[in-house]
Scaffold this motif. Structure first.
Motif, PDB file in Angstrom:
ATOM      1  N   ASP A  36       0.837  -1.202   0.000  1.00 30.45           N
ATOM      2  CA  ASP A  36       0.000   0.000   0.000  1.00 30.45           C
ATOM      3  C   ASP A  36       0.874   1.255   0.000  1.00 30.45           C
ATOM      4  N   SER A  39       2.666   1.755  -3.336  1.00 32.07           N
ATOM      5  CA  SER A  39       1.778   2.083  -4.450  1.00 32.07           C
ATOM      6  C   SER A  39       1.035   3.399  -4.250  1.00 32.07           C
ATOM      7  N   GLY A  40       1.502   4.190  -3.293  1.00 33.38           N
ATOM      8  CA  GLY A  40       0.830   5.465  -3.044  1.00 33.38           C
ATOM      9  C   GLY A  40      -0.516   5.311  -2.372  1.00 33.38           C
ATOM     10  N   HIS A  41      -0.616   4.296  -1.509  1.00 29.33           N
ATOM     11  CA  HIS A  41      -1.832   4.021  -0.726  1.00 29.33           C
ATOM     12  C   HIS A  41      -3.023   3.651  -1.612  1.00 29.33           C
ATOM     13  N   SER A  42      -2.733   2.913  -2.664  1.00 34.55           N
ATOM     14  CA  SER A  42      -3.805   2.504  -3.577  1.00 34.55           C
ATOM     15  C   SER A  42      -4.749   1.476  -2.946  1.00 34.55           C
ATOM     16  N   ASP A  44      -5.958   1.574   0.029  1.00 37.64           N
ATOM     17  CA  ASP A  44      -6.916   2.196   0.951  1.00 37.64           C
ATOM     18  C   ASP A  44      -8.326   2.217   0.384  1.00 37.64           C
ATOM     19  N   ALA A  45      -8.423   2.155  -0.931  1.00 40.02           N
ATOM     20  CA  ALA A  45      -9.744   2.174  -1.578  1.00 40.02           C
ATOM     21  C   ALA A  45     -10.552   0.932  -1.253  1.00 40.02           C
TER      22      ALA A  45
END
Length: 201
Positions: A36, A39-42, A44-45
């Motif tokens: 996460d 990947s730039g906090h991808s 979190d979605a």
């Protein structure tokens, strides 16, 4: 008749299996948070946004995701301890208990969390396992499990009460509360069957 050596070996095997399971589980949480972060906090979605029909698919994934390494760290120790103690009673039983808690907690978060929020983290499972361990001994009528529940209640009870308080706006108290209730329910759903009396002739 089962020998004392066989019983000790069986307990050791159960402890080893429970330990490996929970170390792997916690390691997975850290690995997912590393992904996460990278990947730039991808990821979190894949938390839960309440009352959005498309978010129902995230009620399981949310319990494995966190918002930062500090969040994972806060859940790691209690999850490791509670999970290990619960898994000592059998891995299949533990996995069934964990599945019930995760799904029930996810649905509860989806239903009652405030609008426009995103909820993720293993704390719902942590609170659920706490509730499960707290009452399991009384449900199964096993003194060793009663003692275990009393010990963890004495050590973590204050933190658990704070975590389910609506006054604590920094965490999802809704997820904590639903998880706790789900854990108590799981202790009854997955209670050990009563052994039939052994009669000799």
């Amino acid at each position: 008749m089962v020998s004392t050596t066989s019983l000790e070996r069986s307990r050791t095997d159960r402890a080893r299996t429970a330990g490996k399971l929970m170390l792997g589980w916690v390691a997975l949480l850290w690995a997912l948070e590393a992904v996460d972060f990278a990947s730039g906090h991808s990821l979190d979605a894949y938390g839960i946004t309440p009352r959005e029909p498309g978010e129902l698919g995230d009620i399981v994934s949310a319990s494995f995701l966190h918002f930062g390494f500090a969040h994972v760290a806060a859940n790691s120790v209690p999850l490791l301890v509670f999970g290990f103690l619960a898994a000592l009673g059998g891995v299949r039983r533990f996995l069934a208990v964990a599945a019930l808690i995760i799904v029930a907690d996810g649905i509860g978060v989806w239903l009652i969390s405030p609008p426009n929020t995103n909820t993720a983290g293993a704390s719902g499972l942590v609170f659920g396992l706490f509730g499960y361990l707290l009452v399991r001994g009384f449900v199964d009528r096993r003194l060793v499990d009663v003692a275990t529940g009393l010990v963890i209640g004495a050590i973590w009870g204050g933190s658990i009460l704070l975590g389910v308080s609506p006054a604590n706006t920094e965490v999802s108290w809704q997820g904590h509360l639903v998880g706790l209730v789900a854990g108590v329910v799981a202790a009854f759903v997955f209670r050990r069957p009563k052994r039939a009396p052994v009669l000799t002739a």
